[in-house]
Design a protein around this motif. Structure first.
Motif: not given
Length: 378
Positions: A185-197
């Motif tokens: 989703k286009d939110t910091w929570e979603s993008m960062s959670r997926l990307g940094f894992n």
């Protein structure tokens, strides 16, 4: 893609997602198109004439996520009982009484039509397949791989979604890319959670096989007729593109391309950033330093240089330092800011920078360690 100039920066696949499917038929008894795609072969020819490639969508259930025909069926002759009762004019599963849930189609049928569908896609000259269901399993992945590879056409085989990490060694052998997550989703929570894992996938990343943390949510995005400008801030968008580049992730544009603004185009057409993503060595960037809100990723490049992302995951501006010792590098190195496309420092020790909240500094440290023979003298 042509009009906005993206074709000149390596972007090449136009992929149709769920929603094109009609009923089974034709000379192969494959899934044919519905009225939204009156001539798939002509469409593919037109896309190819522009210098681009084209992709299609399916899944090994009797129905897809959007309620269209999949590559399996409960009936040997390839008819679907629910179509007559619940399908709309586009052969999408719709129950007007709301008494039956769409998930009635979320199962593998008794009869496989995978070979039939693949033969039809070959007749249409498709170049890419998104094969979508959950959980991904080895049997159905191998079945589709074998069907695709039985033809000479070069087709990218992309799995979706949430491919189990326990089978990573199999995805590496059988698929060109595989979704490691659910939908972004286009939110910091979603993008960062997926990307940094994504670090656990590093051992399975390389030329021809790429873990996929989902599409890029920049520009005008949405999951329906109403679109909105991404909720990611400018700094968060720089982080998004930088991280996906360092991860060697497939870059898939997930916005309305007819409404691309200048800022979004600048994010998608920076050749020095794209070079990090497309580096032939094919290594995934991994964490080399982590301290409170700061995390540093480094990605070895084929020419000996190191692409480095210094990320601030916190809510306040901060300073970050990466040392050549952190990177396993020695001697004098130049530091190039890849978003600004300019050299910004020279050092034989380290690089320090300010980073905005949720922001990044994406650099290249070069030329790298000497590859010449070292000799000592008196």
């Amino acid at each position: 893609m042509v009009e906005k100039g993206l074709i000149n920066h390596g972007w090449q696949y136009i992929n149709i997602d769920d929603g094109w499917q009609g009923l089974r038929g034709g000379k192969h008894q494959g899934v044919m198109t519905n009225s939204k795609f009156p001539d798939m072969k002509a469409l593919a020819d037109e896309v190819h004439a522009m210098g681009l490639k084209i992709g299609i969508y399916s899944g090994p259930w009797v129905g897809t996520y959007a309620g269209h025909l999949g590559s399996y069926c409960d009936n040997a002759h390839g008819t679907y009982d629910w179509v007559e009762k619940y399908a709309n004019e586009h052969y999408r599963y719709v129950d007007p009484t709301k008494q039956t849930k769409h998930s009635v189609n979320y199962h593998h049928g008794k009869y496989s039509f995978v070979k039939n569908d693949v033969q039809q896609w070959m007749d249409w000259d498709m170049d890419y397949l998104k094969y979508d269901w959950n959980p991904n399993d080895v049997y159905h992945v191998k079945e589709m791989m074998d069907a695709l590879r039985s033809h000479k056409r070069d087709v990218v085989f992309s799995l979706s979604n949430s491919a189990p990490w326990g089978d990573a060694s199999q995805w590496e052998k059988m698929a060109n890319c595989w979704r490691t997550t659910g939908d972004i989703k286009d939110t910091w929570e979603s993008m960062s959670r997926l990307g940094f894992n994504q670090t656990k996938w590093a051992a399975y990343t390389g030329p021809g096989h790429w873990p996929d943390p989902d599409m890029l949510v920049v520009g005008m995005v949405g999951w329906g007729p109403r679109l909105h400008y991404t909720r990611l801030t400018a700094d968060e968008q720089y982080t998004h593109i930088s991280l996906w580049a360092l991860l060697a992730a497939p870059l898939l544009i997930g916005c309305d391309m007819a409404q691309l603004d200048d800022f979004t185009i600048s994010l998608l057409t920076n050749d020095e950033v794209i070079e990090v993503n497309q580096d032939p060595l094919g290594k995934q960037g991994t964490v080399v330093k982590e301290n409170e809100s700061v995390v540093v990723y480094a990605k070895p490049m084929e020419d000996g240089a190191m692409a480095v992302g210094l990320f601030n995951r916190g809510e306040k501006p901060t300073k970050a330092t990466v040392t050549w010792k952190n990177l396993g590098m020695r001697g004098e190195q130049k530091v190039r800011d890849l978003w600004r496309q300019q050299d910004v420092a020279t050092s034989d020790v380290e690089f320090t920078t300010d980073i905005a909240p949720h922001g990044v500094r994406l650099i290249k440290v070069y030329p790298g360690n000497s590859r010449l023979q070292a000799t000592s003298g008196r």
